[in-house]
Design a protein around this motif. Structure first.
Motif, short mmCIF file in Angstrom:
data_model
loop_
_atom_site.label_atom_id
_atom_site.label_comp_id
_atom_site.label_asym_id
_atom_site.label_seq_id
_atom_site.Cartn_x
_atom_site.Cartn_y
_atom_site.Cartn_z
N THR A 1 0.89 -1.27 -0.06
CA THR A 1 0.03 -0.06 0.08
C THR A 1 0.95 1.25 0.01
O THR A 1 0.27 2.36 -0.17
CB THR A 1 -0.88 -0.09 1.12
OG1 THR A 1 -0.22 -0.11 2.25
CG2 THR A 1 -2.03 -1.21 1.10
N ALA B 1 -9.99 0.22 -0.05
CA ALA B 1 -9.69 0.45 1.41
C ALA B 1 -10.51 1.65 2.09
O ALA B 1 -11.00 1.60 3.15
CB ALA B 1 -8.22 0.56 1.84
N ASP C 1 -12.95 1.68 4.97
CA ASP C 1 -12.56 2.56 6.33
C ASP C 1 -14.05 3.37 6.59
O ASP C 1 -14.14 3.77 7.69
CB ASP C 1 -11.28 3.26 6.28
CG ASP C 1 -10.79 3.93 7.37
OD1 ASP C 1 -10.87 2.98 8.39
OD2 ASP C 1 -10.59 4.92 7.29
N SER D 1 -12.07 -8.66 8.10
CA SER D 1 -10.91 -8.13 8.36
C SER D 1 -10.64 -8.13 9.77
O SER D 1 -9.54 -8.02 10.29
CB SER D 1 -10.69 -6.81 7.56
OG SER D 1 -10.98 -5.55 8.32
#
Ligand code: LUB
Length: 209
Positions: free
Chosen positions: A2, A25, A29, A76
């Motif tokens: 990343t 992502a 988030d 996750s």
């Protein structure tokens, strides 16, 4: 990967695929932030798109629906703990120290990490989410059973307590602790409450002479 700088091409632009991973992502988030704040039902795809600064269509490119986001967040969460265990494990740490270090870091994560806070809230709302979420608690119970077995072999587990019973007691009390801290104090006192629980419960399970 990343990291940003090494991901850029000579034109100074990030390759498409890596940009997509990063955007996904970001969406997740932001979804976690909203799920943690408002819960699943009160959060819409439009809310998520607005907060992340994307169009609804761009969000749908990454996730088929809200259910898919909930599953990704909860998964996750569960992927994190074995990874954290690897991180805290060092050759000089005995099983007792490993269990304490792991749970200290976990308490901090419950205090600060919005993916974990969202995952926990989503699990408590699981009957309202129209897709099966991964089964709660069992991953933690298995992980801790393994560690309490190590403690037993090292003579650190209190005699007569089966490792799996110790694991279930820790998960039940940790879960209750973080829930009460959330309801009463929006988790501001979570680390202090963990210190209490650590002293009382783990002293009983892993007594130190
Ligand atoms: C953990 C939650 C919240 C157990 O394992 C889980 O499913 C958990 C959400 O369901 O706390 C605490 C060690």
């Amino acid at each position: 990967m990343t990291s940003t700088s090494s991901a850029r091409t000579t034109t100074g632009r990030e390759p498409k695929q890596e940009r997509a991973v990063r955007t996904r992502a970001q969406v997740l988030d932001t979804a976690a932030e909203l799920f943690a704040e408002r819960g699943y039902e009160a959060t819409s795809i439009v809310d998520i798109a607005e907060r992340v600064g994307m169009t609804k269509g761009a969000v749908y490119f990454h996730f088929k629906n809200k259910e898919a986001m909930a599953i990704a967040i909860v998964e996750s969460n569960y992927e994190r703990w074995p990874a954290l265990l690897k991180e805290v494990r060092t050759p000089d740490l005995d099983p007792r120290g490993t269990i304490l270090a792991l749970l200290d870091r976990t308490a901090e994560a419950f205090h600060t990490d919005r993916t974990i806070q969202a995952a926990t809230r989503l699990q408590s709302e699981r009957s309202l989410i129209h897709t099966p979420l991964p089964e709660p608690y069992v991953g933690w119970i298995d992980l801790l059973t393994g560690l309490f077995e190590e403690a037993e072999r090292a003579g650190q587990l209190k005699a007569g307590i089966p490792p799996r019973a110790a694991a279930r007691v820790v998960v039940a009390s940790f879960y209750g602790m973080q829930h009460i801290s959330d309801v009463l104090h929006r988790r501001t006192d979570l680390v202090d409450r963990w210190q209490e629980l650590r002293t009382v419960t783990l002293q009983a399970l892993l007594p130190q002479d």
